[in-house]
Scaffold this active site. Structure first.
Site, short mmCIF file in Angstrom:
data_model
loop_
_atom_site.label_atom_id
_atom_site.label_comp_id
_atom_site.label_asym_id
_atom_site.label_seq_id
_atom_site.Cartn_x
_atom_site.Cartn_y
_atom_site.Cartn_z
CD GLU A 1 44.89 38.62 39.70
OE1 GLU A 1 43.82 38.69 40.34
OE2 GLU A 1 45.91 39.37 40.39
CG HIS B 1 49.57 44.34 46.29
ND1 HIS B 1 48.18 44.92 46.58
CD2 HIS B 1 49.07 43.66 45.05
CE1 HIS B 1 47.19 44.49 45.76
NE2 HIS B 1 47.83 43.64 44.92
#
Length: 535
Positions: free
Chosen positions: A354, A441
């Site tokens: 992240e 993703h």
């Protein structure tokens, strides 16, 4: 006609932009010791090299330096005063401050009318309709030029905020609406998560203890085990504020999605008991993950924190109710507590993943659609993995699996596999024309597969059995060299509209900068890209 090129300290006036274009290695006029000034001189004399017209203006936003001393100056662009989406570019200079080339995001020179045919109100309504997360009173629009692909067009850029489909993940969606037809050109989410929202069922406050000195505590995390923690002391004892790393702090949202996030404090500087039942345990993982990510980028890649300026980031834990995700919002990290609030998503590779979104945002600025979106996610998986190896914890043995500790699937399987991304049932391991239209993703699988092969080689290895897409056999160069090449490509060459084909060129150039054109590393990069069907 005069042309204005903006600089950090003022402006430069340039005339006569329609000039002959010399070779990329030509020295700029009036050489100085300032690479940005040299780059500005070069583009005002050679506008064609950056697909510029007389109505374009540029601002130097950042200068990066390669290990060999060469420089890379990034620019943003405006057209008749309007921001250009996809108008970024990089000018590359040798150690002798001669321009050696450019990396340009946009495909064509801009020549558009700046008079819209649809109103801002229409554009806002179209943008709101493009996002299920929309809050009708949160939209704001402005005119821009969309130059990301094909012929540039006048567009409205609308920011739409709200909540994503899972009901807890915040949304900040950037919608571009064509200013002539009113059609939606693109819609990209900027709140980035490691898990695709829907695939599984407030800003941080100042430290209440007013830290006055650094200290070293001990923490026992849920995943990382027992680790040292950089903390601060104050009138109320100890706080989870890392003054060594730019005052990054860890705070408790108390299972809300907004409101004050209270910085963790403690009387004896011993934090957590390793169980989710002690709220400080998740904080230990998050705090240690933030400090380790900071140290990895600074000590290994030479980047001073997420933003490159030495500042730390807040880490917010215990977000939402049974929230099965984590996210980066451009300024801070946020972690949910997982199913039943019993499985916080604070594993170190998730933290590294992240926060790498922040590094990407502040270097190449990769978009979040098309190949660029897949490369954005792959970059986070790559450096999330490298942060895990940098920590080298016996409690979380390093590997090339993503999110294996958080057990999202409930059966011990990871989120993603880098050795063979297709093993998750959705990710691509080989590039095809379907990849650019896929969720980032899943399109990230091509970049993840490339990195695994480049680091470890094909076939059976310590970290998995990796096939190639062309039936070739490739030999790895080691993860540290592979990561160095990827970071230098990201920092120096990639632009917002990056494609996998362009990433091949950029990583080859980065490897050339680091190891030489005839090196085994350059040969390995070329062979490995071919092995994932990128030529």
């Amino acid at each position: 006609m005069k042309k204005v090129i903006a600089a950090a300290g003022g402006t430069l006036l340039a005339t006569g932009l329609c000039v002959a274009v010399p070779s990329p290695g030509t020295a700029a006029t009036n050489p100085t010791s300032d690479p940005a000034a040299v780059a500005k001189d070069y583009i005002q004399e050679n506008p064609g090299r950056v697909r510029a017209g007389t109505d374009d203006a540029f601002t130097a936003t950042r200068t990066a330096t390669s290990p060999d001393g060469s420089s890379h100056v990034r620019f943003s662009r405006t057209y008749k005063g309007l921001p250009v989406v996809g108008g970024d570019f990089v000018v590359h200079l040798s150690t002798a401050e001669k321009v050696t080339g450019t990396s340009v995001a946009q495909a064509e020179k801009i020549a558009v009318s700046t008079a819209p045919k649809v109103t801002k109100g229409v554009a806002q309504q179209k943008a709101l309709g493009a996002s299920k997360a929309a809050s009708p009173d949160a939209a704001a629009s402005r005119l821009v030029v969309d130059a990301r692909s094909g012929t540039p067009a006048l567009a409205y850029r609308t920011v739409v905020t709200g909540v994503q489909a899972d009901g807890q993940t915040p949304s900040r969606r950037i919608v571009l609406t064509d200013a002539s037809s009113g059609s939606v050109r693109s819609s990209e989410e900027t709140i980035l998560t490691p898990i695709k929202v829907g695939t599984v069922s407030g800003a941080a406050s100042p430290a209440s203890a007013s830290p006055t000195a650094t200290a070293t505590g001990t923490g026992r995390g849920i995943f990382i085990g027992t680790v040292p923690l950089s903390t601060s002391t104050g009138s109320s004892g100890y706080s989870l504020v890392d003054a060594v790393r730019g005052n990054g702090r860890t705070c408790d949202l108390k299972n809300r999605t907004s409101g004050t996030c209270t910085t963790f404090t403690d009387a004896d500087n011993a934090w957590g008991n390793g169980s989710y039942t002690d709220r400080a345990s998740a904080a230990v993982d998050a705090h240690y993950g933030a400090s380790t990510t900071f140290d990895y980028f600074k000590n290994v890649q030479g980047r001073n924190g997420i933003f490159g300026n030495g500042t730390g980031v807040p880490s917010r834990v215990h977000y939402g109710n049974s929230y099965i995700n984590a996210f980066w919002d451009g300024a801070q990290m946020t972690y949910g507590d997982g199913s039943g609030n019993r499985a916080p998503l604070v594993a170190i590779d998730v933290a590294g993943h992240e926060m790498t979104h922040g590094v990407t945002e502040n270097t190449a600025g990769l978009g979040y659609s098309g190949d660029a979106g897949g490369l954005n996610e792959a970059t986070s998986d790559i450096f999330g993995t490298m942060v895990e190896f940098y920590a080298n914890s016996s409690a979380d043995t390093p590997d090339f699996l993503i999110g294996e500790k958080i057990d999202i699937n409930g059966d011990g399987t990871p989120l993603r596999y880098m050795d063979d991304p297709s093993k998750d049932g959705a990710s691509y391991r080989c590039w095809s024309s379907a990849v650019p239209g896929s969720d980032p993703h899943y399109s990230s699988g091509v970049g993840n597969h490339l990195f695994f092969l480049l680091a470890n080689g094909s076939g059976q290895t310590t970290y998995g059995n990796s096939p190639t897409c062309n039936g070739s056999t490739v030999t790895g160069i080691g993860r540290d060299k592979a990561a160095k090449i990827w970071f230098n490509a990201l920092d120096h060459y990639m632009t917002s509209t990056e494609t996998y084909a362009k990433a091949r060129l950029d990583t080859v150039q980065a490897a050339t900068d680091l190891y030489g054109a005839s090196s085994a590393e350059v040969a390995a990069v070329k062979a490995t890209w071919s092995a994932v069907n990128v030529s």
